[in-house]
Design an enzyme around this catalytic site. Structure first.
Site, short mmCIF file in Angstrom:
data_model
loop_
_atom_site.label_atom_id
_atom_site.label_comp_id
_atom_site.label_asym_id
_atom_site.label_seq_id
_atom_site.Cartn_x
_atom_site.Cartn_y
_atom_site.Cartn_z
N PRO A 147 0.75 -1.58 0.01
CA PRO A 147 -0.05 -0.29 0.02
C PRO A 147 1.08 0.68 -0.25
CG PRO A 147 -1.09 -1.45 1.97
CD PRO A 147 0.63 -2.05 0.99
N GLY A 189 3.65 3.67 5.45
CA GLY A 189 4.92 3.59 6.55
C GLY A 189 5.32 1.70 6.03
N GLY A 194 7.82 1.47 3.42
CA GLY A 194 7.84 1.22 2.30
C GLY A 194 8.15 1.38 0.88
N SER A 195 6.97 1.73 0.54
CA SER A 195 6.35 1.55 -1.22
C SER A 195 7.47 1.92 -1.88
CB SER A 195 4.85 1.51 -1.26
OG SER A 195 4.76 2.70 -1.32
N ALA A 250 10.80 2.45 -1.32
CA ALA A 250 11.87 2.48 -0.84
C ALA A 250 11.49 0.94 -2.53
CB ALA A 250 12.89 2.33 0.23
N ASP A 288 14.29 2.56 5.65
CA ASP A 288 13.81 2.13 4.71
C ASP A 288 14.92 1.05 3.29
OD1 ASP A 288 12.39 3.06 6.18
OD2 ASP A 288 10.29 3.75 4.05
O1 PMV Z 1 8.17 4.98 5.63
P1 PMV Z 1 7.93 5.11 6.73
O2 PMV Z 1 6.73 5.93 6.60
O3 PMV Z 1 8.29 4.12 7.46
O4 PMV Z 1 8.70 6.25 7.94
C1 PMV Z 1 10.35 6.18 7.86
C2 PMV Z 1 10.56 6.08 9.47
C3 PMV Z 1 11.04 7.90 9.87
O5 PMV Z 1 11.63 7.86 10.89
C4 PMV Z 1 9.64 8.30 10.43
C5 PMV Z 1 11.43 8.49 8.71
C6 PMV Z 1 12.44 7.93 8.23
O6 PMV Z 1 13.27 8.10 7.18
O7 PMV Z 1 13.77 7.31 9.20
#
Ligand code: PMV
Length: 315
Positions: A101, A105, A107-108, A110, A152
């Site tokens: 999704p 959060g 990691g889509s 990356a 990520d």
């Molecule tokens: O990409 P996400 O939404 O899983 O978040 C990354 C985690 C954060 O610590 C909020 C940002 C980061 O770059 O580490």
């Protein structure tokens, strides 16, 4: 049939989001139940240098040269070409599909970058090393959210649980006994760069208070590393609960996430927290394998729009 394909998994952050941006350690694990896939079909009759990108979920169907500098799909293709010193590749069509999704959060962004970097370099006959893939995906991540920590691209490239500290060599985690996570989508989402910027503003206004929170979060990640190495997985639950409270103090939770966390705990989860940037996106709960379905049903009744059950292993 595409001639080349590559994929990359999703991920969740078990401990340490946000604090990791300020130099604290964090733990992330791959989630193989979802993935991004990139495939290439050579366009034998196309003119040299002609590259077409199709990504249904992102609504992209265009030539590489027509896509803006900041487009993350185009940026990943350009990064691979530049790294390999190729300015006019043989014509090809790149298709990108993902079951991860978007903006949740998991990691889509990356994962899509990693899959593209791998397939383009394989197509050109020079597969990039893991280090190159991770580093280039990190550069593309900067387009998504400005000041990424690098967690990520690291966990997704290496597909192994990582204990991650910014600007340090990657450390793979010892996971002595597998454990089960329930991931639940709260429905809403806020781009990570927005929550990262909000935390930065709050930190600038009250640096000492925030730094105390970051240090406490970092300590949880260190404790979790010890617990996972010892195979005492049930002890991860209370650490997740505490991490969630600290994320609430950073004001990156949401009423929906809090409701899912509470519902998971009521249904028997050993601990639960939001995962990733927050203010929407996903929550994760540590569950006994045999109770995972029941906890999933409970969070769905509380409004989760999707759930994933995944087993975390050492490699
Ligand atoms: O990409 P996400 O939404 O899983 O978040 C990354 C985690 C954060 O610590 C909020 C940002 C980061 O770059 O580490």
């Amino acid at each position: 049939m595409p001639a080349f394909s590559a994929s990359a998994p999703g991920k969740v952050i078990l401990f340490g989001e946000h604090a990791v941006v300020y130099g604290q350690p964090a733990i992330a694990v791959p989630v193989r139940a979802v993935s991004a896939k990139a495939s290439i079909t050579p366009d034998i009759q196309g003119p040299g240098g002609r590259v077409v990108i199709e990504a249904a979920q992102a609504g992209v169907a265009a030539g590489l040269s027509e896509l803006a500098e900041g487009d993350p799909l185009a940026a990943a293709v350009r990064a691979a070409l530049k790294e390999l010193g190729v300015s006019r590749p043989p014509a090809f069509k790149l298709r990108v599909n993902s079951t991860i999704p978007m903006a949740g959060g998991l990691g889509s962004g990356a994962a899509v970058s990693v899959a593209i970097l791998r397939v383009v370099s394989a197509f050109l006959g020079h597969a990039l090393s893991e280090e190159q893939v991770s580093q280039l995906a990190f550069e593309v991540e900067k387009l998504h959210h400005g000041t990424p920590s690098g967690i990520d691209n690291t966990v997704i490239t290496y597909e192994r649980p990582v204990f991650f500290e910014k600007d340090r060599p990657v450390e793979f985690l010892e996971v002595s006994a597998p454990f089960t996570l329930l991931i639940a989508d709260s429905g809403g989402s806020t781009p990570t760069r927005v929550t990262v910027a909000a935390v930065r503003t709050a930190w600038q206004a009250e640096p000492e208070r925030h730094e105390r929170i970051f240090v406490q979060i970092g300590e949880l990640a260190r404790q979790a590393r010890r617990v996972m190495a010892a195979g005492d997985n049930e002890q991860l639950g209370p650490l997740m609960d505490t991490n969630h409270k600290l994320l609430q103090q950073l004001e990156v939770s949401s009423p929906e996430l809090d409701a899912l966390v509470a519902a998971a705990r009521r249904a028997g989860a050993l601990g639960a927290k939001l995962s990733g940037g927050g203010r929407g996106g996903n929550m994760i709960a540590l569950v006994k394998a045999e109770e995972a379905e029941a906890v999933a049903a409970a969070v769905k009744r509380t409004g989760a729009v999707g759930t994933i059950i995944t087993t975390v292993r050492g490699s």
